[in-house]
Design a protein around this motif. Structure first.
Motif, PDB file in Angstrom:
ATOM      1  N   THR A 195       0.833  -1.193   0.000  1.00  0.00           N
ATOM      2  CA  THR A 195       0.000   0.000   0.000  1.00  0.00           C
ATOM      3  C   THR A 195       0.871   1.248   0.000  1.00  0.00           C
ATOM      4  OG1 THR A 195      -1.656  -1.201   1.259  1.00  0.00           O
ATOM      5  CG2 THR A 195      -1.830   1.204   1.252  1.00  0.00           C
ATOM      6  N   THR A 196       0.450   2.220  -0.793  1.00  0.00           N
ATOM      7  CA  THR A 196       1.124   3.518  -0.810  1.00  0.00           C
ATOM      8  C   THR A 196       0.091   4.611  -1.062  1.00  0.00           C
ATOM      9  OG1 THR A 196       2.818   4.871  -1.869  1.00  0.00           O
ATOM     10  CG2 THR A 196       1.692   3.303  -3.275  1.00  0.00           C
ATOM     11  N   ARG A 197       0.389   5.787  -0.582  1.00  0.00           N
ATOM     12  CA  ARG A 197      -0.498   6.932  -0.820  1.00  0.00           C
ATOM     13  C   ARG A 197      -0.031   7.763  -2.013  1.00  0.00           C
ATOM     14  NH1 ARG A 197      -0.448   6.440   4.850  1.00  0.00           N
ATOM     15  NH2 ARG A 197      -2.519   6.107   5.699  1.00  0.00           N
ATOM     16  N   ILE A 198       0.984   7.299  -2.723  1.00  0.00           N
ATOM     17  CA  ILE A 198       1.406   7.998  -3.937  1.00  0.00           C
ATOM     18  C   ILE A 198       0.222   7.983  -4.895  1.00  0.00           C
ATOM     19  CG2 ILE A 198       2.940   7.884  -5.941  1.00  0.00           C
ATOM     20  CD1 ILE A 198       5.133   6.920  -4.050  1.00  0.00           C
ATOM     21  N   ASP A 199      -0.123   9.159  -5.389  1.00  0.00           N
ATOM     22  CA  ASP A 199      -1.382   9.313  -6.120  1.00  0.00           C
ATOM     23  C   ASP A 199      -1.303   9.006  -7.616  1.00  0.00           C
ATOM     24  OD1 ASP A 199       0.095  11.542  -6.763  1.00  0.00           O
ATOM     25  OD2 ASP A 199      -1.593  12.934  -6.633  1.00  0.00           O
ATOM     26  N   PRO A 245      -2.122   6.225 -10.561  1.00  0.00           N
ATOM     27  CA  PRO A 245      -3.007   5.061 -10.697  1.00  0.00           C
ATOM     28  C   PRO A 245      -2.232   3.753 -10.549  1.00  0.00           C
ATOM     29  CG  PRO A 245      -3.391   6.649 -12.471  1.00  0.00           C
ATOM     30  CD  PRO A 245      -2.171   7.114 -11.717  1.00  0.00           C
ATOM     31  N   VAL A 246      -2.905   2.731 -10.080  1.00  0.00           N
ATOM     32  CA  VAL A 246      -2.275   1.440  -9.836  1.00  0.00           C
ATOM     33  C   VAL A 246      -1.579   0.929 -11.098  1.00  0.00           C
ATOM     34  CG1 VAL A 246      -2.713  -0.990  -9.283  1.00  0.00           C
ATOM     35  CG2 VAL A 246      -3.816   0.810  -7.956  1.00  0.00           C
ATOM     36  N   HIS A 247      -2.239   1.021 -12.250  1.00  0.00           N
ATOM     37  CA  HIS A 247      -1.631   0.503 -13.478  1.00  0.00           C
ATOM     38  C   HIS A 247      -0.362   1.272 -13.849  1.00  0.00           C
ATOM     39  CE1 HIS A 247      -3.922   3.830 -15.295  1.00  0.00           C
ATOM     40  NE2 HIS A 247      -3.081   3.744 -16.304  1.00  0.00           N
ATOM     41  N   VAL A 248      -0.299   2.560 -13.526  1.00  0.00           N
ATOM     42  CA  VAL A 248       0.911   3.347 -13.781  1.00  0.00           C
ATOM     43  C   VAL A 248       2.026   2.896 -12.837  1.00  0.00           C
ATOM     44  CG1 VAL A 248       1.951   5.655 -13.687  1.00  0.00           C
ATOM     45  CG2 VAL A 248      -0.297   5.324 -14.756  1.00  0.00           C
ATOM     46  N   ARG A 249       1.696   2.742 -11.568  1.00  0.00           N
ATOM     47  CA  ARG A 249       2.708   2.288 -10.608  1.00  0.00           C
ATOM     48  C   ARG A 249       3.252   0.914 -11.002  1.00  0.00           C
ATOM     49  NH1 ARG A 249      -1.105   4.001  -6.645  1.00  0.00           N
ATOM     50  NH2 ARG A 249      -1.282   1.857  -5.932  1.00  0.00           N
ATOM     51  N   GLU A 250       2.363   0.016 -11.432  1.00  0.00           N
ATOM     52  CA  GLU A 250       2.809  -1.317 -11.842  1.00  0.00           C
ATOM     53  C   GLU A 250       3.747  -1.230 -13.041  1.00  0.00           C
ATOM     54  OE1 GLU A 250      -0.869  -3.375 -12.516  1.00  0.00           O
ATOM     55  OE2 GLU A 250      -1.147  -3.823 -10.382  1.00  0.00           O
ATOM     56  N   ARG A 251       3.381  -0.434 -14.024  1.00  0.00           N
ATOM     57  CA  ARG A 251       4.223  -0.300 -15.224  1.00  0.00           C
ATOM     58  C   ARG A 251       5.560   0.341 -14.880  1.00  0.00           C
ATOM     59  NH1 ARG A 251       6.947  -2.199 -18.298  1.00  0.00           N
ATOM     60  NH2 ARG A 251       7.803  -0.950 -19.957  1.00  0.00           N
ATOM     61  N   MET A 252       5.557   1.337 -14.019  1.00  0.00           N
ATOM     62  CA  MET A 252       6.798   2.007 -13.634  1.00  0.00           C
ATOM     63  C   MET A 252       7.686   1.073 -12.828  1.00  0.00           C
ATOM     64  SD  MET A 252       6.870   4.895 -15.121  1.00  0.00           S
ATOM     65  CE  MET A 252       6.051   3.995 -16.456  1.00  0.00           C
ATOM     66  N   ARG A 253       7.095   0.250 -11.983  1.00  0.00           N
ATOM     67  CA  ARG A 253       7.901  -0.714 -11.229  1.00  0.00           C
ATOM     68  C   ARG A 253       8.583  -1.693 -12.172  1.00  0.00           C
ATOM     69  NH1 ARG A 253       3.236  -1.012  -7.260  1.00  0.00           N
ATOM     70  NH2 ARG A 253       2.770  -3.023  -8.238  1.00  0.00           N
ATOM     71  N   ALA A 254       7.875  -2.163 -13.191  1.00  0.00           N
ATOM     72  CA  ALA A 254       8.478  -3.081 -14.163  1.00  0.00           C
ATOM     73  C   ALA A 254       9.591  -2.385 -14.943  1.00  0.00           C
ATOM     74  CB  ALA A 254       7.408  -3.619 -15.111  1.00  0.00           C
ATOM     75  N   GLY A 314       5.461   1.063  -4.148  1.00  0.00           N
ATOM     76  CA  GLY A 314       4.728  -0.068  -3.598  1.00  0.00           C
ATOM     77  C   GLY A 314       5.188  -1.423  -4.077  1.00  0.00           C
ATOM     78  N   GLY A 315       6.376  -1.496  -4.663  1.00  0.00           N
ATOM     79  CA  GLY A 315       6.855  -2.762  -5.205  1.00  0.00           C
ATOM     80  C   GLY A 315       7.942  -3.409  -4.386  1.00  0.00           C
ATOM     81  N   LEU A 316       8.399  -4.508  -4.890  1.00  0.00           N
ATOM     82  CA  LEU A 316       9.488  -5.274  -4.296  1.00  0.00           C
ATOM     83  C   LEU A 316      10.653  -5.213  -5.269  1.00  0.00           C
ATOM     84  CD1 LEU A 316      10.367  -7.278  -2.019  1.00  0.00           C
ATOM     85  CD2 LEU A 316       9.520  -9.090  -3.515  1.00  0.00           C
ATOM     86  N   ALA A 317      11.761  -4.610  -4.872  1.00  0.00           N
ATOM     87  CA  ALA A 317      12.936  -4.487  -5.729  1.00  0.00           C
ATOM     88  C   ALA A 317      13.724  -5.791  -5.702  1.00  0.00           C
ATOM     89  CB  ALA A 317      13.807  -3.330  -5.268  1.00  0.00           C
TER      90      ALA A 317
END
Length: 163
Positions: A8-12, A14-23, A80-83
């Protein structure tokens, strides 16, 4: 725990953006970690008239890459990811060509590293564009900082090979 695990994170963003950026960032971690190990390989084994200056330069460049890896991995976790930063994870995911192990002479070593630094710089610029299109200014800014450092490293390497 898997690489897909999220927190969980409060970074605003969207979830799909955070997922793509983590990848995207995870790919940069793998490539940068691989370049770090290749730079250390060159540092340990370089030979020739420019030995000392190149030995020192390669060690400095490797240290800068370690700092970049840390920044990338911390951004993954902030989103919100695992490095994933083990040598095995990096080796299996890296897009860089393998370092030619028999390369030890000064100028061929510089050329081999310059090729790999240029490849990482190019993929970093592509990642900046992707982060910008996705609306993640924080990731784009981080990658821009890294891009400048890679360009400077490439300049140092290329200056050694120029006549």
């Amino acid at each position: 725990m898997t690489a897909n695990k999220s927190f969980t994170t409060r970074i605003d963003l969207p979830v799909h953006v955070r997922e793509r950026m983590r990848a995207l960032l995870q790919q940069q971690v793998a490539d940068t970690f691989d370049l770090y190990s290749q730079t250390k390989q060159a540092h340990w084994n370089v030979k020739g008239a420019q030995f000392y200056s190149l030995h020192e330069l390669f060690d400095d460049l490797a240290g800068e890459l370690l700092g970049q890896i840390d920044l990338l991995a911390e951004r993954i976790t902030a989103l919100g990811g695992l490095a994933l930063g083990t040598v095995r994870a990096a080796a299996s995911a890296s897009r860089l060509p393998e370092y030619p192990a028999a390369t030890v002479d000064s100028l061929p070593t510089v050329e081999a590293l310059a090729e790999r630094f240029a490849a990482l710089a190019a993929s970093t610029r592509a990642a900046i564009e992707e982060a910008t299109r996705a609306g993640d200014a924080g990731t784009a800014d981080l990658l821009t900082e890294i891009s400048r450092a890679l360009d400077k490293a490439l300049w140092f390497l290329e200056a050694h090979a120029q006549k």
